[in-house]
Design a protein around this motif. Structure first.
Motif, mmCIF file in Angstrom:
data_model
loop_
_atom_site.group_PDB
_atom_site.id
_atom_site.type_symbol
_atom_site.label_atom_id
_atom_site.label_comp_id
_atom_site.label_asym_id
_atom_site.label_seq_id
_atom_site.Cartn_x
_atom_site.Cartn_y
_atom_site.Cartn_z
ATOM 1 N N LEU A 146 0.857 -1.183 0.000
ATOM 2 C CA LEU A 146 0.000 0.000 0.000
ATOM 3 C C LEU A 146 0.893 1.233 0.000
ATOM 4 C CD1 LEU A 146 -2.970 0.929 0.124
ATOM 5 C CD2 LEU A 146 -2.757 0.926 2.623
ATOM 6 N N LEU A 147 0.673 2.118 -0.974
ATOM 7 C CA LEU A 147 1.528 3.292 -1.140
ATOM 8 C C LEU A 147 0.770 4.557 -0.772
ATOM 9 C CD1 LEU A 147 4.286 4.354 -2.127
ATOM 10 C CD2 LEU A 147 3.276 4.543 -4.418
ATOM 11 N N ARG A 148 1.348 5.320 0.177
ATOM 12 C CA ARG A 148 0.768 6.590 0.586
ATOM 13 C C ARG A 148 1.099 7.686 -0.431
ATOM 14 N NH1 ARG A 148 2.566 7.062 6.918
ATOM 15 N NH2 ARG A 148 3.666 8.825 5.964
ATOM 16 N N PRO A 149 0.368 8.800 -0.428
ATOM 17 C CA PRO A 149 0.659 9.895 -1.356
ATOM 18 C C PRO A 149 2.006 10.567 -1.146
ATOM 19 C CG PRO A 149 -1.608 10.039 -0.609
ATOM 20 C CD PRO A 149 -0.941 8.993 0.238
ATOM 21 N N ASP A 150 2.661 10.347 0.007
ATOM 22 C CA ASP A 150 3.999 10.900 0.224
ATOM 23 C C ASP A 150 5.082 9.892 -0.107
ATOM 24 O OD1 ASP A 150 3.436 9.217 2.349
ATOM 25 O OD2 ASP A 150 4.105 10.596 3.914
ATOM 26 N N ALA A 151 4.730 8.855 -0.878
ATOM 27 C CA ALA A 151 5.654 7.824 -1.361
ATOM 28 C C ALA A 151 6.160 6.907 -0.241
ATOM 29 C CB ALA A 151 6.837 8.428 -2.128
ATOM 30 N N ILE A 152 5.481 6.894 0.891
ATOM 31 C CA ILE A 152 5.823 6.011 2.002
ATOM 32 C C ILE A 152 4.940 4.766 1.940
ATOM 33 C CG2 ILE A 152 5.884 5.778 4.528
ATOM 34 C CD1 ILE A 152 8.032 7.638 3.437
ATOM 35 N N VAL A 153 5.557 3.609 2.179
ATOM 36 C CA VAL A 153 4.812 2.352 2.197
ATOM 37 C C VAL A 153 3.981 2.281 3.473
ATOM 38 C CG1 VAL A 153 5.000 -0.166 2.211
ATOM 39 C CG2 VAL A 153 6.602 1.195 0.845
ATOM 40 N N GLY A 154 2.696 1.987 3.323
ATOM 41 C CA GLY A 154 1.812 1.907 4.485
ATOM 42 C C GLY A 154 1.554 0.488 4.950
ATOM 43 N N TRP A 155 1.712 -0.484 4.054
ATOM 44 C CA TRP A 155 1.426 -1.883 4.387
ATOM 45 C C TRP A 155 2.089 -2.773 3.345
ATOM 46 C CZ3 TRP A 155 -1.320 -5.300 1.222
ATOM 47 C CH2 TRP A 155 -1.705 -6.534 1.802
ATOM 48 N N HIS A 156 2.500 -3.944 3.759
ATOM 49 C CA HIS A 156 3.148 -4.929 2.882
ATOM 50 C C HIS A 156 2.423 -6.255 3.071
ATOM 51 C CE1 HIS A 156 6.310 -7.636 1.356
ATOM 52 N NE2 HIS A 156 6.911 -6.586 0.825
ATOM 53 N N SER A 157 2.204 -6.970 1.989
ATOM 54 C CA SER A 157 1.394 -8.190 2.064
ATOM 55 C C SER A 157 2.049 -9.314 2.860
ATOM 56 C CB SER A 157 1.058 -8.693 0.659
ATOM 57 O OG SER A 157 2.228 -8.934 -0.099
#
Length: 515
Positions: free
Chosen positions: A482-493
């Motif tokens: 899951l990619l946030r609008p600030d290019a930070i990953v929010g979640w990984h499967s």
């Protein structure tokens, strides 16, 4: 009747203008007010690292920024000498060779370059873009007072001509500088090393094109009995800046005295010089103990004033507003609860404090700072890890159990809380460019399992088939992040937390509310 706006931004510098553009990109219509009639007349910040220029790419401004920075495109090195005329390149030691090799790897890790673009050149680019996109930008308008309660902000604005008027806003961003009247009114204390040195910048015009033809420099350290400090390239031809320590009597030196001093440190007795401006400034570390208070958020120098040693002040400010803008947009749109905004301080305060502390490792004038960071005794850090691999400790993301990212090398591996690794998807599009507007689900080529859920959760689904990127992010062919609008990953499967639950945790909403 008082006008109601979603976000009021106080401050028309780099932080405020970037915040306005990012909010507009996320579908929010902010109002920006700035008490001065125009943008900064001083070069001030000049070096913008790839993480900042990635934000300009997301805003569709990279062509304009590269054009604005073109005059200094070849001015990359550092000189040292008793005068600019006799200054030479440093000896290529093993330490310097190692640092150069590390920096040479940066283009492989980002779709955007590092640029030299003086603040007085960049800010008009951002201001024009904001105005052209319909952002309400009001220069010459001062925020003279404000109050907040549980329902919003009421601010009194004083225009350049006419009577003061009130506006009502949901939220207020204080990007009003190191002396921030808003922070002062909120009673937020600051911590850090405090005052370090008093400095003086002399911006001047002189034709030095021939003198620097064979040594285009970014910075030139000067050790001279008349004055020590550093020259700074502003346009590489006839606009320059000399930064030195402030000294008793500097105010009474007079125009002729300043011109003679500049001729001395340049090493050209007959040089025609015009002093354009002089600016006294304090080198110090002051970090606000809280980056928010109720509905008010501090950004840039209002949150963390720091010396320019690491050229990190403006870059940290851009990262602040990139972090904050999407969160405000998510709350304003009803996709997140206001609790999401608490993660702004949680994520940005540790970064702001650590960056300001590192920038404060040397005190004195700019030349002293340069000496500290270029010596063999300077702290050994991996610039790739500190620029691209930093991980938030906690905030608007769901850890996946892999533990923290390494600090001594670049290896974020798509961990939640880190910036998504870069890979070219085609000739012009990077994985970093997929950040925003809104949240995106980046998945491997076998994305069947994610299609329906992404649609149900309102996420953009973007398949990525680049094998090297999948390996770097440790995603199988049917994995996703899951990619946030600030290019930070929010979640990984790889997480044990299902996507819907992770999204609800990030936004602090019930799972049903994310549909």
């Amino acid at each position: 009747m008082t006008a109601r706006i979603p976000v009021l931004i106080c401050g028309g510098g780099i932080a405020g203008l970037t915040a306005a553009l990012l909010l507009h990109r996320e579908g929010v219509a902010p109002m920006l007010v700035e008490k001065h009639a125009g943008t900064s007349p001083q070069p001030k910040a000049r070096r913008f690292n790839p993480r900042s220029t990635e934000v300009f790419r997301l805003l569709g401004l990279m062509d304009e920024v590269e054009q604005a920075s073109a005059p200094l495109a070849s001015f990359t090195g550092m000189l040292t000498g008793t005068t600019l005329a006799d200054a030479t390149w440093p000896e290529v030691t093993d330490t310097l060779r190692e640092r150069l090799a590390q920096h040479a790897k940066m283009p492989d890790l980002s779709p955007a370059p590092s640029v030299l673009c003086p603040q007085d050149v960049l800010e008009p680019v951002l201001r024009q873009a904001a105005a052209e996109r319909g952002v309400s930008v009001r220069f010459g308008t001062e925020l003279v007072a404000f109050e907040q309660d549980g329902t919003g902000i009421t601010a009194e604005l004083r225009p350049p001509d006419g009577e003061p008027y009130q506006v009502s806003a949901e939220y207020l961003i204080a990007a009003d500088g190191a002396r921030s009247p808003i922070r002062t009114a909120l009673g937020i204390p600051r911590s850090g090393h405090g005052h370090l040195a008093d400095n003086l910048d002399i911006c001047f015009r002189a034709d030095l094109a021939e003198l620097v033809r064979d040594k285009p420099f970014n910075l030139c350290r000067i050790e001279n009995p008349a004055a020590s400090g550093a020259f700074v390239s502003v346009n590489g031809t006839d606009r320059w800046l000399f930064s030195t320590s402030d000294f008793p009597g500097s105010e009474s030196l007079g125009e002729d005295g300043w011109c003679e001093l500049l001729r001395t440190v340049v090493g050209a007795p007959d040089l025609e010089v015009e002093v354009l401006s002089r600016m006294h400034w304090e080198s110090g570390m002051y970090v606000a103990d809280r980056f928010s208070s109720g509905r008010v958020f501090l950004a840039g120098d209002a949150a963390h004033a720091m010396p320019p040693m690491a050229a990190a002040g403006a870059n940290t400010a851009i990262a602040d507003v990139a972090n904050l803008a999407w969160k405000l947009a998510a709350v304003l749109s009803g996709k997140a609860t206001p609790a999401l905004l608490d993660t702004y301080h949680a994520e940005r305060y540790p970064i702001g404090y650590a960056t300001a502390e590192f920038s404060s490792m040397a005190s004195g004038h700019l030349g002293t700072m340069l000496s500290a960071i270029t010596s063999d005794d300077a702290p050994r850090i991996d610039p790739l890890a500190t620029l691209f691999g930093v991980q938030y400790d906690h905030g608007a993301f769901v850890p996946d159990g892999r533990g923290p990212a390494p600090e001594d090398r670049y290896a974020p591996a798509g961990r939640p809380g880190t910036r998504v690794p870069h890979a070219w998807l085609d000739a012009t599009t990077s994985t970093v460019d997929l950040a925003g507007p809104g949240l995106a689900l980046l998945c491997g080529p076998d994305h069947t399992r994610w299609t329906a859920e992404a649609d149900r959760l309102g996420l953009r689904l973007v398949p990525v088939s680049d094998e090297a990127w999948l390996a770097e992010t440790e995603l199988p062919a049917d994995g996703a992040l899951l990619l946030r609008p600030d290019a930070i990953v929010g979640w990984h499967s790889s997480s044990e937390v299902p996507l819907a639950d992770a999204l609800a945790r990030m936004l602090n909403t019930p799972v049903e509310a994310t549909v």
